[in-house]
Design a protein around this motif. Structure first.
Motif, PDB file in Angstrom:
ATOM      1  N   ALA A   1      -8.621  -4.918   0.749  1.00 56.41           N
ATOM      2  CA  ALA A   1      -7.287  -4.405   0.442  1.00 56.41           C
ATOM      3  C   ALA A   1      -7.102  -2.998   0.999  1.00 56.41           C
ATOM      4  O   ALA A   1      -6.033  -2.656   1.527  1.00 56.41           O
ATOM      5  N   ASP A   2      -8.140  -2.148   0.879  1.00 51.36           N
ATOM      6  CA  ASP A   2      -8.076  -0.784   1.406  1.00 51.36           C
ATOM      7  C   ASP A   2      -7.678  -0.772   2.878  1.00 51.36           C
ATOM      8  O   ASP A   2      -6.983   0.134   3.340  1.00 51.36           O
ATOM      9  N   ASN A   3      -8.184  -1.755   3.610  1.00 51.41           N
ATOM     10  CA  ASN A   3      -8.049  -1.744   5.065  1.00 51.41           C
ATOM     11  C   ASN A   3      -7.079  -2.799   5.593  1.00 51.41           C
ATOM     12  O   ASN A   3      -7.005  -3.009   6.805  1.00 51.41           O
ATOM     13  N   GLU A   4      -6.342  -3.456   4.677  1.00 47.48           N
ATOM     14  CA  GLU A   4      -5.315  -4.429   5.056  1.00 47.48           C
ATOM     15  C   GLU A   4      -5.840  -5.468   6.040  1.00 47.48           C
ATOM     16  O   GLU A   4      -5.253  -5.726   7.091  1.00 47.48           O
TER      17      GLU A   4
ATOM     18  N   LEU B   1      -4.778  -8.920   2.257  1.00 45.75           N
ATOM     19  CA  LEU B   1      -3.328  -8.857   2.377  1.00 45.75           C
ATOM     20  C   LEU B   1      -2.598  -9.573   1.246  1.00 45.75           C
ATOM     21  O   LEU B   1      -1.367  -9.591   1.231  1.00 45.75           O
ATOM     22  N   VAL B   2      -3.327 -10.168   0.315  1.00 43.49           N
ATOM     23  CA  VAL B   2      -2.678 -10.797  -0.836  1.00 43.49           C
ATOM     24  C   VAL B   2      -2.074  -9.703  -1.714  1.00 43.49           C
ATOM     25  O   VAL B   2      -2.772  -8.802  -2.163  1.00 43.49           O
ATOM     26  N   GLN B   3      -0.777  -9.768  -1.955  1.00 48.83           N
ATOM     27  CA  GLN B   3      -0.092  -8.748  -2.733  1.00 48.83           C
ATOM     28  C   GLN B   3       0.291  -9.227  -4.133  1.00 48.83           C
ATOM     29  O   GLN B   3       0.354  -8.441  -5.068  1.00 48.83           O
ATOM     30  N   ASP B   4       0.573 -10.526  -4.279  1.00 53.84           N
ATOM     31  CA  ASP B   4       0.997 -11.063  -5.560  1.00 53.84           C
ATOM     32  C   ASP B   4       0.056 -12.195  -5.956  1.00 53.84           C
ATOM     33  O   ASP B   4       0.090 -13.269  -5.382  1.00 53.84           O
TER      34      ASP B   4
ATOM     35  N   ARG C   1       4.783  -5.415   7.707  1.00 52.70           N
ATOM     36  CA  ARG C   1       5.854  -5.233   6.723  1.00 52.70           C
ATOM     37  C   ARG C   1       5.424  -4.347   5.552  1.00 52.70           C
ATOM     38  O   ARG C   1       6.249  -3.954   4.741  1.00 52.70           O
ATOM     39  N   LEU C   2       4.129  -4.049   5.469  1.00 50.46           N
ATOM     40  CA  LEU C   2       3.619  -3.230   4.372  1.00 50.46           C
ATOM     41  C   LEU C   2       3.584  -1.756   4.788  1.00 50.46           C
ATOM     42  O   LEU C   2       3.420  -1.444   5.969  1.00 50.46           O
ATOM     43  N   PRO C   3       3.683  -0.845   3.831  1.00 51.32           N
ATOM     44  CA  PRO C   3       3.767   0.581   4.183  1.00 51.32           C
ATOM     45  C   PRO C   3       2.425   1.267   4.398  1.00 51.32           C
ATOM     46  O   PRO C   3       2.379   2.365   4.945  1.00 51.32           O
ATOM     47  N   PHE C   4       1.327   0.640   3.977  1.00 49.22           N
ATOM     48  CA  PHE C   4       0.069   1.380   3.857  1.00 49.22           C
ATOM     49  C   PHE C   4      -0.473   1.859   5.196  1.00 49.22           C
ATOM     50  O   PHE C   4      -1.003   2.961   5.299  1.00 49.22           O
TER      51      PHE C   4
ATOM     52  N   THR D   1      -0.814  10.603   4.880  1.00 50.72           N
ATOM     53  CA  THR D   1      -1.614  10.993   3.713  1.00 50.72           C
ATOM     54  C   THR D   1      -2.921  11.633   4.142  1.00 50.72           C
ATOM     55  O   THR D   1      -3.340  12.659   3.619  1.00 50.72           O
ATOM     56  N   TRP D   2      -3.592  11.018   5.109  1.00 56.76           N
ATOM     57  CA  TRP D   2      -4.865  11.554   5.577  1.00 56.76           C
ATOM     58  C   TRP D   2      -4.679  12.928   6.194  1.00 56.76           C
ATOM     59  O   TRP D   2      -5.442  13.858   5.958  1.00 56.76           O
ATOM     60  N   SER D   3      -3.619  13.081   6.949  1.00 56.70           N
ATOM     61  CA  SER D   3      -3.377  14.356   7.627  1.00 56.70           C
ATOM     62  C   SER D   3      -3.080  15.465   6.621  1.00 56.70           C
ATOM     63  O   SER D   3      -3.658  16.552   6.680  1.00 56.70           O
ATOM     64  N   THR D   4      -2.185  15.191   5.666  1.00 57.91           N
ATOM     65  CA  THR D   4      -1.783  16.259   4.748  1.00 57.91           C
ATOM     66  C   THR D   4      -2.821  16.542   3.675  1.00 57.91           C
ATOM     67  O   THR D   4      -3.011  17.682   3.260  1.00 57.91           O
TER      68      THR D   4
END
Length: 283
Positions: free
Chosen positions: A192-195, A224-227, A264-267, A274-277
């Motif tokens: 899940a961490d790495n899609e 990639l299972v979300q639900d 289609r996912l935002p991650f 996120t990593w940069s900031t």
């Protein structure tokens, strides 16, 4: 091939007993499992860490092989003869260093990429040298990232694979059972961490030097299972029993469909900002 999902790839995890130092016997066992997986139309078959020798400190240097040594030659012959990709753990000798490594071999018999385990625990650091973060390997069976054993415990060990957009992480493993209860959950989290999908190919048997048994529990999971409200195990595509010896589990994956889901996912996009900031001091 599905008109909507695109061509499929079948990936397989081989779970096998590893007898310390008995290379010929272990390779014969691996050959049977590779043949079984090929009969199941597997395109990529994964063997456990140090599948040919085990990892035992007293015999470490004697068991290690070079990148063109007999263990790698065995994998090349098997891949060529069966027409498959093989990912496998190899105890790799390189000069004065010994690495707990993984190699991906193509159907031509040529190594497509190597990875050396980055996460080395304190008790083995005098024997096993640490590697560095891995680089994704582009292949006809997808974009693949490699991990080895203890790496699975550390999200940082595989974080670069999300940034590199891998389809599949292969973790070849040979972990001690008494310390590995969380590993099943961790494998699901790393996927899940790495899609991506993740193959965890694990050994069974006993390490006589350490006096402990190996985990088993080889599995293939879908990050990639979300639900999963209708099925809490929806992301576990295939799994071997903990102590089951010499078995193969496999699953069919459609990369084109999965890439559309990932897009289609935002991650994948969010991790860069996120990593940069957060971690690199950006603004």
């Amino acid at each position: 091939m599905s008109l909507f999902r695109g061509p499929s790839v079948t990936v397989a995890a081989a779970q096998m007993r590893i007898d310390p130092g008995m290379r010929e016997e272990n390779q014969a066992r691996a050959a049977e499992l590779l043949s079984t997986a090929a009969e199941q139309d597997a395109d990529l078959v994964c063997l456990p860490a140090s599948f040919a020798t085990g990892l035992n400190f007293p015999t470490l240097r004697a068991d290690a092989t070079t990148s063109d040594g007999p263990v790698v030659q065995f994998l090349a012959d098997q891949a060529r003869g069966l027409g498959i990709h093989i990912a496998a753990g190899v105890l790799l000798a390189d000069g004065r260093d010994v690495f707990d490594a993984a190699v991906l071999v193509g159907p031509s018999g040529e190594p497509l990429g190597w990875y050396r385990r980055a996460c080395v625990w304190a008790g083995e650091s005098d024997h096993v040298s640490p590697g560095a973060p891995g680089t994704a390997i582009d292949t006809p069976v997808g974009r693949v990232g490699l991990l080895v054993g203890y790496d699975i415990r550390f999200p940082e060990a595989g974080r670069q694979y999300l940034l590199q957009g891998v389809d599949l992480i292969v973790c070849v493993a040979n972990l001690f059972g008494p310390y590995s209860h969380p590993v099943r959950s961790i494998c699901r989290a790393r996927a899940a961490d790495n899609e991506c999908a993740l193959v965890f190919s694990s050994g069974v048997g006993e390490n006589r030097f350490a006096g402990m048994s190996y985990l088993g529990r080889s599995m293939i999971v879908d990050g990639l299972v979300q639900d999963a409200s209708q099925d809490a195990e929806a992301d576990v595509l295939a799994e071997a029993a903990p102590a089951e010896r010499d078995t193969v589990v496999h699953a069919q994956l459609h990369w084109r469909q999965r890439r559309k889901v990932r897009d289609r996912l935002p991650f994948h996009g969010d991790v860069r900002s996120t990593w940069s900031t957060t971690f690199q001091g950006g603004s």
